[in-house]
Design a protein around this motif. Structure first.
Motif, PDB file in Angstrom:
ATOM      1  N   ASP A 100       4.781  10.673  -3.902  1.00  0.00           N
ATOM      2  CA  ASP A 100       5.855  11.356  -4.639  1.00  0.00           C
ATOM      3  C   ASP A 100       5.550  11.513  -6.131  1.00  0.00           C
ATOM      4  O   ASP A 100       6.381  12.026  -6.887  1.00  0.00           O
ATOM      5  CB  ASP A 100       7.178  10.581  -4.501  1.00  0.00           C
ATOM      6  N   LEU A 101       4.399  11.052  -6.569  1.00  0.00           N
ATOM      7  CA  LEU A 101       4.150  10.992  -8.008  1.00  0.00           C
ATOM      8  C   LEU A 101       4.293  12.353  -8.700  1.00  0.00           C
ATOM      9  O   LEU A 101       4.864  12.454  -9.784  1.00  0.00           O
ATOM     10  CB  LEU A 101       2.743  10.433  -8.269  1.00  0.00           C
ATOM     11  N   LYS A 102       3.780  13.367  -8.034  1.00  0.00           N
ATOM     12  CA  LYS A 102       3.815  14.689  -8.646  1.00  0.00           C
ATOM     13  C   LYS A 102       5.263  15.161  -8.836  1.00  0.00           C
ATOM     14  O   LYS A 102       5.638  15.683  -9.894  1.00  0.00           O
ATOM     15  CB  LYS A 102       3.065  15.678  -7.752  1.00  0.00           C
ATOM     16  N   ALA A 103       6.060  14.919  -7.819  1.00  0.00           N
ATOM     17  CA  ALA A 103       7.468  15.340  -7.884  1.00  0.00           C
ATOM     18  C   ALA A 103       8.218  14.535  -8.952  1.00  0.00           C
ATOM     19  O   ALA A 103       9.034  15.088  -9.706  1.00  0.00           O
ATOM     20  CB  ALA A 103       8.121  15.156  -6.517  1.00  0.00           C
ATOM     21  N   PRO A 137       0.823  -1.217   0.000  1.00  0.00           N
ATOM     22  CA  PRO A 137       0.000   0.000   0.000  1.00  0.00           C
ATOM     23  C   PRO A 137       0.853   1.262   0.000  1.00  0.00           C
ATOM     24  O   PRO A 137       1.921   1.304   0.632  1.00  0.00           O
ATOM     25  CB  PRO A 137      -0.791  -0.105   1.320  1.00  0.00           C
ATOM     26  N   GLY A 138       0.385   2.264  -0.718  1.00  0.00           N
ATOM     27  CA  GLY A 138       1.088   3.547  -0.728  1.00  0.00           C
ATOM     28  C   GLY A 138       2.197   3.638  -1.767  1.00  0.00           C
ATOM     29  O   GLY A 138       2.791   4.691  -1.949  1.00  0.00           O
ATOM     30  N   TYR A 139       2.486   2.518  -2.442  1.00  0.00           N
ATOM     31  CA  TYR A 139       3.525   2.505  -3.480  1.00  0.00           C
ATOM     32  C   TYR A 139       2.904   2.226  -4.847  1.00  0.00           C
ATOM     33  O   TYR A 139       1.809   1.681  -4.955  1.00  0.00           O
ATOM     34  CB  TYR A 139       4.578   1.421  -3.191  1.00  0.00           C
ATOM     35  N   THR A 140       3.638   2.591  -5.881  1.00  0.00           N
ATOM     36  CA  THR A 140       3.217   2.257  -7.240  1.00  0.00           C
ATOM     37  C   THR A 140       4.456   2.058  -8.106  1.00  0.00           C
ATOM     38  O   THR A 140       5.544   2.526  -7.766  1.00  0.00           O
ATOM     39  CB  THR A 140       2.335   3.375  -7.845  1.00  0.00           C
ATOM     40  N   ALA A 141       4.265   1.346  -9.203  1.00  0.00           N
ATOM     41  CA  ALA A 141       5.319   1.290 -10.224  1.00  0.00           C
ATOM     42  C   ALA A 141       4.959   2.293 -11.315  1.00  0.00           C
ATOM     43  O   ALA A 141       3.782   2.519 -11.594  1.00  0.00           O
ATOM     44  CB  ALA A 141       5.410  -0.114 -10.803  1.00  0.00           C
ATOM     45  N   ILE A 142       5.982   2.888 -11.908  1.00  0.00           N
ATOM     46  CA  ILE A 142       5.772   3.848 -12.995  1.00  0.00           C
ATOM     47  C   ILE A 142       6.458   3.337 -14.248  1.00  0.00           C
ATOM     48  O   ILE A 142       7.632   2.961 -14.215  1.00  0.00           O
ATOM     49  CB  ILE A 142       6.415   5.213 -12.651  1.00  0.00           C
ATOM     50  N   VAL A 143       5.721   3.343 -15.342  1.00  0.00           N
ATOM     51  CA  VAL A 143       6.328   3.025 -16.643  1.00  0.00           C
ATOM     52  C   VAL A 143       6.822   4.328 -17.264  1.00  0.00           C
ATOM     53  O   VAL A 143       6.040   5.268 -17.467  1.00  0.00           O
ATOM     54  CB  VAL A 143       5.323   2.354 -17.590  1.00  0.00           C
ATOM     55  N   ILE A 144       8.119   4.369 -17.545  1.00  0.00           N
ATOM     56  CA  ILE A 144       8.686   5.546 -18.205  1.00  0.00           C
ATOM     57  C   ILE A 144       8.849   5.188 -19.676  1.00  0.00           C
ATOM     58  O   ILE A 144       9.659   4.337 -20.045  1.00  0.00           O
ATOM     59  CB  ILE A 144      10.029   5.927 -17.571  1.00  0.00           C
ATOM     60  N   SER A 145       8.040   5.823 -20.496  1.00  0.00           N
ATOM     61  CA  SER A 145       8.006   5.478 -21.917  1.00  0.00           C
ATOM     62  C   SER A 145       9.224   6.067 -22.630  1.00  0.00           C
ATOM     63  O   SER A 145       9.555   7.238 -22.466  1.00  0.00           O
ATOM     64  CB  SER A 145       6.717   6.020 -22.540  1.00  0.00           C
ATOM     65  N   ALA A 159      15.877   7.550  -9.470  1.00  0.00           N
ATOM     66  CA  ALA A 159      15.865   6.273  -8.746  1.00  0.00           C
ATOM     67  C   ALA A 159      16.402   6.462  -7.338  1.00  0.00           C
ATOM     68  O   ALA A 159      15.858   5.915  -6.370  1.00  0.00           O
ATOM     69  CB  ALA A 159      16.684   5.229  -9.504  1.00  0.00           C
ATOM     70  N   ASP A 160      17.446   7.252  -7.201  1.00  0.00           N
ATOM     71  CA  ASP A 160      17.999   7.490  -5.866  1.00  0.00           C
ATOM     72  C   ASP A 160      17.037   8.274  -4.984  1.00  0.00           C
ATOM     73  O   ASP A 160      16.864   7.972  -3.811  1.00  0.00           O
ATOM     74  CB  ASP A 160      19.329   8.255  -5.969  1.00  0.00           C
ATOM     75  N   ARG A 161      16.419   9.293  -5.575  1.00  0.00           N
ATOM     76  CA  ARG A 161      15.550  10.153  -4.753  1.00  0.00           C
ATOM     77  C   ARG A 161      14.206   9.511  -4.458  1.00  0.00           C
ATOM     78  O   ARG A 161      13.677   9.646  -3.366  1.00  0.00           O
ATOM     79  CB  ARG A 161      15.310  11.493  -5.478  1.00  0.00           C
ATOM     80  N   PHE A 162      13.652   8.823  -5.450  1.00  0.00           N
ATOM     81  CA  PHE A 162      12.250   8.391  -5.303  1.00  0.00           C
ATOM     82  C   PHE A 162      12.021   6.899  -5.548  1.00  0.00           C
ATOM     83  O   PHE A 162      10.887   6.442  -5.454  1.00  0.00           O
ATOM     84  CB  PHE A 162      11.368   9.162  -6.295  1.00  0.00           C
ATOM     85  N   GLY A 163      13.041   6.148  -5.935  1.00  0.00           N
ATOM     86  CA  GLY A 163      12.767   4.779  -6.402  1.00  0.00           C
ATOM     87  C   GLY A 163      13.578   3.696  -5.732  1.00  0.00           C
ATOM     88  O   GLY A 163      13.789   2.642  -6.330  1.00  0.00           O
ATOM     89  N   MET A 193      10.142   2.361 -13.005  1.00  0.00           N
ATOM     90  CA  MET A 193      10.558   2.613 -11.618  1.00  0.00           C
ATOM     91  C   MET A 193       9.586   1.808 -10.769  1.00  0.00           C
ATOM     92  O   MET A 193       8.408   2.162 -10.666  1.00  0.00           O
ATOM     93  CB  MET A 193      10.450   4.101 -11.284  1.00  0.00           C
ATOM     94  N   PRO A 194      10.062   0.712 -10.169  1.00  0.00           N
ATOM     95  CA  PRO A 194       9.097  -0.204  -9.550  1.00  0.00           C
ATOM     96  C   PRO A 194       8.607   0.217  -8.168  1.00  0.00           C
ATOM     97  O   PRO A 194       7.580  -0.268  -7.728  1.00  0.00           O
ATOM     98  CB  PRO A 194       9.866  -1.522  -9.476  1.00  0.00           C
ATOM     99  N   ASN A 195       9.336   1.060  -7.495  1.00  0.00           N
ATOM    100  CA  ASN A 195       9.025   1.311  -6.082  1.00  0.00           C
ATOM    101  C   ASN A 195       8.916   2.801  -5.791  1.00  0.00           C
ATOM    102  O   ASN A 195       9.777   3.382  -5.136  1.00  0.00           O
ATOM    103  CB  ASN A 195      10.115   0.704  -5.193  1.00  0.00           C
ATOM    104  N   VAL A 196       7.852   3.421  -6.263  1.00  0.00           N
ATOM    105  CA  VAL A 196       7.678   4.854  -6.038  1.00  0.00           C
ATOM    106  C   VAL A 196       6.533   5.056  -5.047  1.00  0.00           C
ATOM    107  O   VAL A 196       5.491   4.400  -5.138  1.00  0.00           O
ATOM    108  CB  VAL A 196       7.354   5.568  -7.370  1.00  0.00           C
ATOM    109  N   LYS A 197       6.757   5.947  -4.098  1.00  0.00           N
ATOM    110  CA  LYS A 197       5.658   6.272  -3.185  1.00  0.00           C
ATOM    111  C   LYS A 197       4.603   7.060  -3.959  1.00  0.00           C
ATOM    112  O   LYS A 197       4.938   8.014  -4.675  1.00  0.00           O
ATOM    113  CB  LYS A 197       6.160   7.129  -2.024  1.00  0.00           C
TER     114      LYS A 197
END
Lengths: 165, 551
Positions: free
Chosen positions: B387-390, B331-339, B362-366, B380-384
Motif C-alpha cells: 500500500d505504500l504508493k497509495a 513480513p509484508g508490513y512496514t512502519a512509516i514515519v510521517i515527518s 489510519a483507517d484505510r491503511f494503518g 503509522m506502524p502497520n502499513v502493508k
C-alpha cells in the motif's frame, strides 16, 4: 478553620499547640512535637486531658513506632499545600504502624486535596482559613473509582472488582 | 489500542466534571490563581506568554483514528486550527480559552482521552518505544506495562504533590528507542540468567539545568513487583527529595547527592515492607490488560521488493522509501514515519485537516491507529508494503510527505520564546531557518542520520543535551544567543553533548551548524562513519578549529 470529620462538619476543638520549649500546662488538650512525645511520653500519658502529636513535613513518622498508645490525635502539618510529604507520613502511619486513631491534616488544607488526603488515611481535615467545608465535603466523593491500593483500601481496583477481559 | 472499560471511562468523565467545577470556582473568585494553579496544572493547563496552553495526554503515544478526529475538532473549534506534538508523545494546544477547557475535556473523555497529570509535580505520562509491538528486537510489548503504570499513577493519592515532576519510560527492546536513561525512572524489560521475565530499573536520569544519565538501582525485578517497586522509589523520593530549591528537586539530584548505593538501599528497605502487598501484579491481570489492547491480526503477506519499487519511482517517493520507513517484524508490513517538519512549518505542528487526513489514512491503511514519536513526528506502524504508493499519494496531497526522517532537518524544537514564558530565546524561527538553509535533500542524505535538538532555555524541553547537535538558546545581556553542543545521544550509549565554545548570535547560528556539518562531511573516514561515530572518534577539536579558528 472548618473541621471535617468522617465526611461531615465537626464542632471546633480547642487544642493548644506547644512550642518545643513551652512548658506543658496542667490542663487542656495539647499538641506536642514528635521529639517531646517520644522523650516525655510517660509524663504526657499521665495527664488527665488529651495529648496529640503535631508532625512536621520533615519529621520521620516512623519515629512514632511503639509509642502510639495513649495518643489522642496525630495532626500532620501542611505548611504549604504543595509540600506532599504529609501524604507519605499518613500512609505509613496507617499501613506500616497500624495507627487507628484520629489522623488530622492541618495547615494549608484545601478542598481540592481532600480526596487524596482521605485516601492516604486522614479521617479529619482542618481546612485552611476561609475554605468552604461544603466544597471540601463534595470533593471527598469526587471520584467513585480509584485504581490503586491506599490506606482506605489495601487492594488495587483489579482485586476489588472483576474488571472485564 | 487499549480499550477503556467502564471504570477507566468513569474516571475520565468524573475528572472532566471536577475540572468544570474548579473552573467555575476560579471564575467566581472562590479560589485564587495561586490555588488554582496546581489544579489546572494537574489537568495539563499552563499559563503561557499569550494564553493558556492545554497539554493532552497520549499514553505511550498511541492514537486511534477516532482520537485523531477529536483532536482535529479541538484544533478547529477551540484553537487556531492546529495542534502541536511534543517530545513526550503528547499533544498541546496553544490558544484555548479557560471557559472552553471543560468542554474540551468532555470531548476528550468521549474518545477515551484526558489531560490528567500532563503537568504539575506528579507522575506524568509514561512514554515508550515508538516501535513497540512491531520491533524485531523486542522481548515483549512494553505498552501493557505502560498502561498498568498509567492506571497505578492516575490520581495516586500519595504522589500528587511530589518535590518536582516525575517521568517514567519503558522499553521492551534490546535497543533503547525510549530514552530510558534520561527519565526519572527508566524501565527495561529483561530476562535474567534463569530465563525469567522481569525489569531492569534505572533511576535519576533527566535533562534540564543539570543533566544526568540514569543509574541502575536494580538489575532484575521480577515482573509481579513492578508497581510495588515504583511505589517504593516514589515514596523515598516524596519523603526525602529536596524541596528547598526547585532546580534541585528532581530525583536525579537526590540520587546524585546520596549516591546510587544509598538510594538503592533506601528503596530496597521500603520495598521490603510492601512487595508482598496486594499491589503485587498477577499474571492474570497483566494478561487481561494485554487482551484489552486488541492487538491487530496481520495477514500472511510476502515482503515486497522495495529497492525495485524505489528504482522505478520518482525521486521524492524513492527518497521517502529510503528515509521514512522503519522495519516491521511481520513480513509484508512496514512502519512509516510521517515527518511534521517540512521547511515552512514549526516542528510538531499539524493542522486540523491534516489530523483528519491522518485519521482517514489510519483507517484505510494503518489498522486504525498511529503513534506520536519522541521526535514530534507521527508513525503509522502497520502499513502493508503493497500500500505504500497509495499511502504516499495521500501524504503528498496533505504535505505530510517530507522525506527527512532522521536527517538533520528532522529537528526537535521546543516552542521557545514565541510561546513560552520560561524561554530565553526563540527556537522556532531558528528551526525554520535551518530547514530553509538545508533543503538540498541529496546533501542531507549524504550526511546520513544526524539529530539536531534545540531548546529555548536551560529547562531543555527540546532535549538539546542529547542531540548529536544541540542548540541552547540563552540570554546574553538582553540579546538572544545560541550555545552549540555536540555529541549527545539518548540511546543505549547515552551521552550528553559538550559545548563547543562561545555562543553564537542569532545571525551566526545557522552558519555555525553548516560549518559543523561540513566539517564532518569532509573529515569522516567513510560514508559509513556516522556523525556520532565521527564525534566519538575525533572529539570536539576539528569542530572547534573550523568554527573558531586556531586562536
Amino acid at each position: 478553620m472548618a473541621l471535617i470529620k468522617h465526611n461531615a462538619v465537626a464542632p471546633a476543638e480547642l487544642w493548644t499547640t506547644l512550642a518545643a520549649d513551652q512548658p506543658v500546662p496542667a490542663t487542656g488538650d495539647v499538641l506536642v512535637d514528635l521529639e517531646r512525645w517520644v522523650s516525655e511520653g510517660e509524663a504526657l500519658r499521665a495527664r488527665a486531658d488529651r495529648v496529640g502529636v503535631l508532625l512536621q513535613p520533615d519529621d520521620d513518622v516512623l519515629g512514632l513506632e511503639g509509642t502510639l498508645d495513649g495518643l489522642a490525635l496525630i495532626a500532620v502539618a501542611f505548611p504549604k499545600f504543595t509540600d506532599g510529604r504529609g501524604y507519605s507520613s499518613a500512609r505509613l502511619l496507617r499501613d506500616r504502624l497500624g495507627y487507628t486513631g484520629e489522623l488530622r491534616a492541618v495547615g494549608h488544607v484545601l478542598p481540592d486535596q481532600v480526596f487524596y488526603m482521605r485516601r492516604v488515611g486522614f479521617d479529619a481535615l482542618e481546612l485552611a482559613d476561609g475554605k468552604s467545608a461544603d466544597t471540601a465535603i463534595a470533593q471527598l466523593g469526587e471520584f467513585s473509582v480509584t485504581y490503586q491500593a491506599a490506606a482506605d483500601d489495601s487492594r488495587p481496583l483489579f482485586r476489588r472488582v472483576a474488571r472485564p477481559a | 489500542m487499549y480499550q477503556y472499560d467502564e471504570h477507566d471511562q468513569r474516571i475520565v468523565d468524573e475528572r472532566a466534571a471536577q475540572f468544570r467545577g474548579q473552573v467555575q470556582r476560579r471564575l467566581a473568585g472562590e479560589i485564587t490563581e495561586n490555588e488554582f494553579k496546581p489544579l489546572r496544572l494537574q489537568n495539563g493547563l499552563y499559563m503561557q506568554l499569550h494564553a493558556y496552553m492545554l497539554r493532552v495526554a497520549v499514553p505511550y503515544g498511541l492514537l486511534s483514528s477516532a482520537q485523531l478526529r477529536a483532536l482535529a475538532t479541538i484544533a478547529r473549534d477551540y484553537d487556531k486550527g492546529y495542534a502541536h506534538f511534543t517530545t513526550r508523545q503528547n499533544v498541546q494546544y496553544n490558544w484555548p480559552e479557560l471557559e472552553d477547557v471543560p468542554k474540551i475535556l468532555d470531548l476528550l473523555a468521549s474518545v477515551q482521552m484526558h489531560a490528567i497529570q500532563t503537568s504539575g509535580n506528579c507522575i506524568r505520562n509514561t512514554t515508550s518505544d515508538p516501535l513497540a509491538g512491531i520491533a524485531a528486537d523486542e522481548l515483549e510489548d512494553p505498552r501493557p506495562y505502560c498502561e498498568l503504570i498509567r492506571q497505578w499513577s492516575t490520581f495516586h493519592p500519595e504522589f500528587a504533590f511530589l518535590p518536582r515532576k516525575f517521568k517514567i519510560a519503558v522499553t521492551g527492546s534490546r535497543t533503547d528507542r525510549a530514552a530510558v536513561r534520561i527519565h526519572d525512572i527508566g524501565i527495561r524489560i529483561v530476562d535474567n540468567d534463569a530465563g525469567e521475565r522481569g525489569f531492569e530499573i534505572l533511576v535519576g536520569g533527566g535533562l534540564g539545568r543539570t543533566p544526568h544519565i540514569a543509574k541502575v538501582v536494580r538489575d532484575f525485578l521480577p515482573y509481579e513487583h513492578l508497581l510495588s517497586y515504583l511505589e517504593a522509589v516514589l515514596r523515598v523520593y516524596n519523603r526525602y527529595g529536596r524541596r528547598d530549591n526547585k532546580y534541585k528537586a528532581r530525583i536525579k539530584i537526590q540520587v546524585s547527592e546520596w549516591g546510587v548505593e544509598k538510594f538503592a538501599a533506601a528503596v530496597e528497605e521500603e520495598w521490603g515492607h510492601i512487595k508482598d502487598s496486594a499491589t503485587a501484579l498477577t499474571r492474570a491481570e497483566i494478561d487481561r490488560i494485554k487482551g484489552r489492547f486488541h492487538t491487530p491480526s496481520f495477514e500472511a503477506l510476502p515482503n515486497e521488493d522495495l529497492d525495485a519499487l524505489a528504482l522505478t519511482s520518482d525521486r521524492e517517493f524513492a527518497r521517502f522509501l529510503k528515509n521514512n520507513l522503519r522495519p516491521h517484524r511481520v513480513p509484508g508490513y512496514t512502519a512509516i514515519v510521517i515527518s511534521t517538519k517540512p521547511k515552512d512549518r514549526a516542528p510538531g505542528d499539524v493542522s486540523d485537516s491534516q489530523l483528519e487526513a491522518l485519521a482517514d489514512l489510519a483507517d484505510r491503511f494503518g489498522l486504525g491507529h498511529v503513534v506520536v514519536m519522541h521526535d514530534q513526528n507521527v508513525m503509522m506502524p502497520n502499513v502493508k508494503q503493497a500500500d505504500l504508493k497509495a499511502v504516499y499519494a495521500v501524504l503528498e496531497e496533505w504535505d505530510l510527505h517530507t522525506a527527512n526522517a532522521g536527517r538533520v532537518t528532522d529537528q526537535i524544537c521546543c516552542p521557545g520564546l514565541d510561546f513560552c514564558n520560561l524561554a530565553n530565546a526563540r527556537s522556532i524561527p531558528v528551526a525554520l531557518r535551518i530547514a530553509e538553509r538545508f533543503d538540498d535533500q541529496d546533501y542531507l542524505d549524504d550526511l546520513g542520520d544526524v539529530s539536531l535538538k534545540m531548546s529555548g532555555c536551560i529547562n531543555a524541553c527540546g532535549h538539546h543535551h542529547v542531540g548529536n547537535i544541540g542548540i541552547l538558546g540563552i540570554d546574553k545581556a538582553g540579546v538572544e544567543a545560541y550555545q552549540l553542543m555536540l555529541g549527545g545521544d539518548p540511546g543505549d550509549e547515552a551521552s550528553l553533548g559538550k559545548i563547543v565554545g562561545r555562543a553564537f548570535s542569532s545571525d551566526e547560528i545557522v552558519d555555525a551548524v553548516s560549518t559543523v556539518l561540513d566539517t564532518y562531511a569532509t573529515q569522516r573516514e567513510s560514508a559509513d562513519e556516522t556523525f556520532l561515530d565521527f564525534y566519538r572518534r575525533a572529539g570536539l577539536d576539528p569542530f572547534k578549529e573550523s568554527l573558531y579558528g586556531t586562536d
